[in-house]
Write an enzyme that holds these catalytic residues in place. Structure first.
Site, PDB file in Angstrom:
ATOM      1  N   GLU A  74       0.852  -1.199   0.000  1.00 46.05           N
ATOM      2  CA  GLU A  74       0.000   0.000   0.000  1.00 46.05           C
ATOM      3  C   GLU A  74       0.879   1.237   0.000  1.00 46.05           C
ATOM      4  O   GLU A  74       2.073   1.148   0.256  1.00 46.05           O
ATOM      5  CB  GLU A  74      -0.865   0.031   1.280  1.00 46.05           C
ATOM      6  N   LYS A 110       2.234   4.617   1.726  1.00 41.60           N
ATOM      7  CA  LYS A 110       2.361   5.112   3.099  1.00 41.60           C
ATOM      8  C   LYS A 110       2.011   6.600   3.073  1.00 41.60           C
ATOM      9  O   LYS A 110       2.793   7.436   2.639  1.00 41.60           O
ATOM     10  CB  LYS A 110       3.774   4.884   3.634  1.00 41.60           C
ATOM     11  N   ASP A 118       1.358  10.285   4.196  1.00 41.23           N
ATOM     12  CA  ASP A 118       2.040  11.116   5.176  1.00 41.23           C
ATOM     13  C   ASP A 118       1.040  12.061   5.851  1.00 41.23           C
ATOM     14  O   ASP A 118       0.881  13.206   5.447  1.00 41.23           O
ATOM     15  CB  ASP A 118       3.143  11.915   4.458  1.00 41.23           C
ATOM     16  N   TYR A 139      -7.290   2.053   6.273  1.00 37.17           N
ATOM     17  CA  TYR A 139      -6.580   0.844   5.840  1.00 37.17           C
ATOM     18  C   TYR A 139      -6.714  -0.333   6.794  1.00 37.17           C
ATOM     19  O   TYR A 139      -6.098  -1.367   6.579  1.00 37.17           O
ATOM     20  CB  TYR A 139      -5.104   1.133   5.576  1.00 37.17           C
ATOM     21  N   LYS A 166      10.840   3.118   2.871  1.00 32.61           N
ATOM     22  CA  LYS A 166      10.857   4.577   2.783  1.00 32.61           C
ATOM     23  C   LYS A 166      11.482   5.017   1.469  1.00 32.61           C
ATOM     24  O   LYS A 166      12.537   4.527   1.082  1.00 32.61           O
ATOM     25  CB  LYS A 166      11.673   5.158   3.945  1.00 32.61           C
ATOM     26  N   CYS A 199      24.939  42.202  14.398  1.00 33.90           N
ATOM     27  CA  CYS A 199      23.580  41.671  14.296  1.00 33.90           C
ATOM     28  C   CYS A 199      22.926  42.270  13.050  1.00 33.90           C
ATOM     29  O   CYS A 199      22.920  43.492  12.884  1.00 33.90           O
ATOM     30  CB  CYS A 199      22.777  42.043  15.532  1.00 33.90           C
ATOM     31  N   CYS A 234      19.795  44.662  14.480  1.00 29.86           N
ATOM     32  CA  CYS A 234      19.953  45.868  15.300  1.00 29.86           C
ATOM     33  C   CYS A 234      21.373  46.426  15.233  1.00 29.86           C
ATOM     34  O   CYS A 234      21.647  47.487  15.785  1.00 29.86           O
ATOM     35  CB  CYS A 234      19.550  45.582  16.743  1.00 29.86           C
ATOM     36  N   CYS A 288      23.330  37.681  19.388  1.00 27.29           N
ATOM     37  CA  CYS A 288      23.113  39.114  19.519  1.00 27.29           C
ATOM     38  C   CYS A 288      22.710  39.303  20.974  1.00 27.29           C
ATOM     39  O   CYS A 288      21.794  38.646  21.452  1.00 27.29           O
ATOM     40  CB  CYS A 288      21.981  39.555  18.578  1.00 27.29           C
ATOM     41  N   CYS A 332      16.541  43.837  20.688  1.00 26.42           N
ATOM     42  CA  CYS A 332      16.655  43.642  19.239  1.00 26.42           C
ATOM     43  C   CYS A 332      15.277  43.223  18.692  1.00 26.42           C
ATOM     44  O   CYS A 332      14.679  42.268  19.204  1.00 26.42           O
ATOM     45  CB  CYS A 332      17.700  42.572  18.965  1.00 26.42           C
TER      46      CYS A 332
HETATM   47  S1  IVH Z   1      -0.419   0.162   8.796  1.00 23.11           S
HETATM   48  C1  IVH Z   1       0.973  -2.088  12.309  1.00 23.11           C
HETATM   49  N1  IVH Z   1      -0.791   1.297   6.472  1.00 23.11           N
HETATM   50  O1  IVH Z   1       2.442   4.923   9.127  1.00 23.11           O
HETATM   51  C2  IVH Z   1       0.447  -1.378  11.159  1.00 23.11           C
HETATM   52  N2  IVH Z   1       0.132   2.600   8.220  1.00 23.11           N
HETATM   53  O2  IVH Z   1       4.807   3.964  10.994  1.00 23.11           O
HETATM   54  C3  IVH Z   1       0.717   0.073  11.198  1.00 23.11           C
HETATM   55  N3  IVH Z   1       0.591   4.926   7.632  1.00 23.11           N
HETATM   56  O3  IVH Z   1       1.176   5.158  12.377  1.00 23.11           O
HETATM   57  C4  IVH Z   1      -0.143   0.852  10.364  1.00 23.11           C
HETATM   58  N4  IVH Z   1      -0.117   4.796   5.553  1.00 23.11           N
HETATM   59  O4  IVH Z   1       0.012   6.493  10.610  1.00 23.11           O
HETATM   60  C5  IVH Z   1      -0.353   1.451   7.728  1.00 23.11           C
HETATM   61  N5  IVH Z   1      -1.175   2.180   4.367  1.00 23.11           N
HETATM   62  C6  IVH Z   1      -0.761   2.338   5.614  1.00 23.11           C
HETATM   63  C7  IVH Z   1      -0.270   3.575   6.096  1.00 23.11           C
HETATM   64  C8  IVH Z   1       0.176   3.661   7.416  1.00 23.11           C
HETATM   65  C9  IVH Z   1       0.396   5.602   6.481  1.00 23.11           C
HETATM   66  C10 IVH Z   1       1.181   5.491   8.867  1.00 23.11           C
HETATM   67  C11 IVH Z   1       0.367   5.233  10.110  1.00 23.11           C
HETATM   68  C12 IVH Z   1       1.286   4.588  11.109  1.00 23.11           C
HETATM   69  C13 IVH Z   1       2.631   4.830  10.522  1.00 23.11           C
HETATM   70  C14 IVH Z   1       3.502   3.619  10.818  1.00 23.11           C
END
Ligand code: IVH
Length: 678
Positions: free
Chosen positions: A113, A115, A117, A229, A316, A410, A413, A428, A433
């Site tokens: 999936e 991830k 943010d 999810y 990552k 500085c 000022c 400073c 300031c």
């Molecule tokens: S699964 C044990 N699925 O990533 C399973 N997490 O470091 C943990 N996150 O706190 C969660 N997308 O906030 C999962 N498709 C995804 C995700 C996801 C973002 C975030 C989530 C979690 C952090 C894990």
């Protein structure tokens, strides 16, 4: 009557369906006018028949009550985090560990999936209706943010009934990520900048900040979005992560479209690479891929170590990098007087936003990387807030470039700078300031301190320049100049009224926040908490000696020296007197001491677990402590009783193993009544 009830139900159902089409599927089926007509009709009927309003009505998303404090909520199943991987090898290692943990002949499938943010959330449904929502917190205890989550239109207040779902799904929990689209985030920031409010660093911060607002009406106007999810339903034997996502979709939740089932780790790696390319095209930020063992049965066998599951891992993506040119190096003065270099860059688009500045941390860093005006540099935006300069591309360096010199004066000022021994920063030393003044005020008003919504960087700059603000106490005098403030171009009556209201509200902040807000050097929020808890009031902290302060657990010499120095300054003393007059809290209000006679609770130790129906957890705790008992968070041999509500989990099991007495809610209520009658 019956037909009105029916019409209301019918309207609710229609609006719910249109919300789903618009916010979840992004496929509106009717025009805005048609939608408004339905909503207006429902509102009118509900106004005439308030007894027919239900909490799942689309008109009830946005409440008007402020959330005074975000109550702690226990996650019965901990919200785990993920271990990170950065390379193919690490993914192969993960695959090996998974296979080692399972029987030899087991086949493993993975689901990959995105991830997302954002900020993770847990939402609880009871009888198919949204009951509570909470932040992740430390994974075990989060904070209740129900009022704010209810305002998010892609989160159903009532789930869709779908006959093809082979499960009961009556009481269940849904987990997912709340986020903002990059474009929505940028629009929000532009609006905030125009109003003189502090801008957010990135969509994630903006989301997290929004979820912690006290007023759900403001949250409702922020463009929050969701992807879910995970579906947890103790009454049902769900089979796989893929099925989980498909059911979530059928229930009416928003599920990200990009997920892929893979039969081997090689395929997982291929998909991760595809997702990394896809990243450029997405409207929202992702920082990697999540790889999950698909079978929930296998997930259970694999279990978890410490805070992360063995059955999932994050891959990552690399930080996004690009090249640009350093146009100049400027120096910024912070609230402590520390002068930090900033690279002013040829603006460049990176990961959805335009970068025109990057921090260079300190002069040593400039020296180490030999960064010069005119250099072409690689810049990078990691998961963090501020972009940074990675390195200089030497072959692009202009022939006449000159080494960057440290600042002498500085930049704001003009006073001489000072470099303390052993420190990398130049300071400073002029506390008047203007940049220091602005920095201190910004810190004072910031979220972790007095949390004055609306008093951000640009408004502070404006008020300092116009002479309205110089010290902290001036903030509380702004109300005397309301007409002058309203008269300032671009600030309207409404926004000034809101600002003055949040200034008044900030007076309720507890003593430790006030102490942190004062901006005493080295006293961060943690140290402020410890000092406040130990000394209980500012007066006793101010009369303490350096030795007495150092005696406080985890408070070292540099903090105590700095505290003594701060309070010996007559200017600071004067400001504190004025803040006291304004009504800020400079002590913890005395805990109520109730003298109680003998009763069931006196001197006994309790642990609470599960959900109570007729008390909140806080109320139950208060009752116990009022009658002389104490409440702790974990079960041990010293625990006398465990009060177990519905769906009590591991704490109840532990209590049983240790042979500790267990009270259910009814027994607890009886004991309270007995104690009250004594
Ligand atoms: S699964 C044990 N699925 O990533 C399973 N997490 O470091 C943990 N996150 O706190 C969660 N997308 O906030 C999962 N498709 C995804 C995700 C996801 C973002 C975030 C989530 C979690 C952090 C894990």
């Amino acid at each position: 009557m019956l037909s009105i009830e029916k019409r209301i139900e019918d309207l609710k159902e229609q609006i719910r369906e249109h919300d789903y089409k618009y916010y979840v599927l992004a496929q509106p089926a009717i025009s805005d006018e048609q939608y408004d007509k339905l909503l207006k009709e429902l509102e009118a009927l509900e106004k005439e028949h308030p007894e027919l309003i239900t909490t799942d009505s689309p008109t009830q998303r946005v409440g008007s009550d402020l959330t005074k404090d975000f109550k702690p909520v226990e996650h019965k199943i901990p919200m785990l985090s993920l271990s990170n991987t950065y390379s193919e090898e690490e993914l192969f290692d993960f695959d090996r560990r998974v296979k080692d943990g399972l029987d030899e002949n087991e086949k493993v499938e993975y689901l990959v999936e995105l991830k997302i943010d954002g900020a993770s959330v847990s939402i609880n449904y009871v009888n198919g209706l949204l009951k509570t929502a909470a932040t992740r917190g430390d994974g075990t205890i989060g904070e209740e943010i129900t009022n704010n989550v209810r305002t998010i239109k892609s989160v159903p207040l009532k789930i869709k009934k779908d006959k093809s779902i082979p499960y009961k799904l009556i009481d269940f929990e849904v987990r997912g990520e709340i986020f903002m689209n990059i474009a929505d985030f940028e629009k929000l920031n532009k609006e905030r900048e125009k109003k003189g409010e502090k801008t957010f660093a990135n969509p994630r911060n903006s989301t997290a900040g929004t979820l912690k607002l006290q007023d759900p009406r403001i949250v409702a106007r922020r463009p929050l979005n969701t992807f879910t999810y995970s579906l947890i339903s103790s009454g049902d034997e769900l089979k796989s992560q893929e099925e989980n996502l498909l059911i979530l979709r059928k229930l009416g939740f928003k599920v990200n479209e990009h997920f892929k089932k893979c039969k081997s780790i090689e395929e997982v790696i291929r998909v991760c690479k595809e997702f990394e390319i896809l990243r450029e095209k997405l409207k929202y930020e992702i920082d990697g891929a999540v790889i999950k063992v698909n079978s929930l049965n296998q997930q259970e066998i694999l279990g978890s170590i410490a805070k992360a599951p063995r059955w999932a891992v994050a891959f990552k993506f690399k930080s996004k990098q690009t090249f640009t040119i350093v146009k100049s190096i400027t120096w910024q003065v912070g609230r402590t007087g520390a002068v930090t270099p900033v690279a002013e860059l040829e603006p460049k688009l990176l990961a959805g936003s335009t970068i025109s500045r990057a921090t260079l941390h300190n002069f040593d860093e400039i020296g180490r990387k030999d960064i010069r005006v005119g250099d072409t540099v690689t810049i990078e935006k990691g998961g963090d807030v501020i972009p940074k300069v990675v390195e200089v591309i030497l072959k692009e360096r202009p022939a006449n470039s000159k080494k960057t010199k440290p600042p002498e004066k500085c930049p704001t000022c003009g006073s001489k700078l000072f470099k303390p021994e052993g420190e990398v920063a130049f300071y400073c030393e002029n506390s008047e300031c203007p940049d220091q003044i602005k920095g201190r005020l910004e810190h004072f008003a910031s979220r972790g301190a007095m949390d004055i919504e609306g008093l951000g960087e640009s408004l502070i700059d404006l008020f300092v320049e116009k002479g309205f603000l110089k010290t902290y106490s001036d903030i509380y005098k702004l109300k005397n100049f309301k007409n002058d403030l309203v008269a300032i171009e671009r600030l309207g009556e409404k926004s000034i009224s809101n600002l003055l209201e949040s200034i008044e509200r900030s007076k309720e902040k507890p003593f430790d926040k006030v102490l942190f807000a004062l901006g005493i050097r080295y006293v961060g929020s943690g140290a402020a908490k410890k000092l406040a808890a130990h000394f209980k009031s500012l007066d006793s902290l101010m009369s303490a000696t350096e030795e007495q302060i150092t005696e406080v657990y985890e408070i070292g010499e540099s903090i105590s020296k700095s505290v003594i120095k701060f309070f010996s300054d007559s200017h600071n003393k004067k400001i504190i007197e004025e803040l006291k007059k304004a009504g800020l809290k400079f002590s913890f209000t005395e805990a109520k001491t109730i003298i109680v006679g003998d009763n069931f609770f006196k001197g006994k130790s309790f642990v609470l677990t599960g959900t109570l129906t007729s008390f909140t957890r806080e109320q139950a705790e208060e009752k116990i402590t009022d009658y002389g008992g104490n409440v702790t968070s974990s079960v041990s041999k010293k625990t006398d009783y465990v009060l177990a509500g519905e769906k009590a989990g591991s704490k109840l099991d532990k209590a049983k193993t240790l042979g500790i007495k267990i009270l259910d809610e009814i027994e607890f209520q009886k004991k309270i009544i007995e104690a009250e009658l004594k």
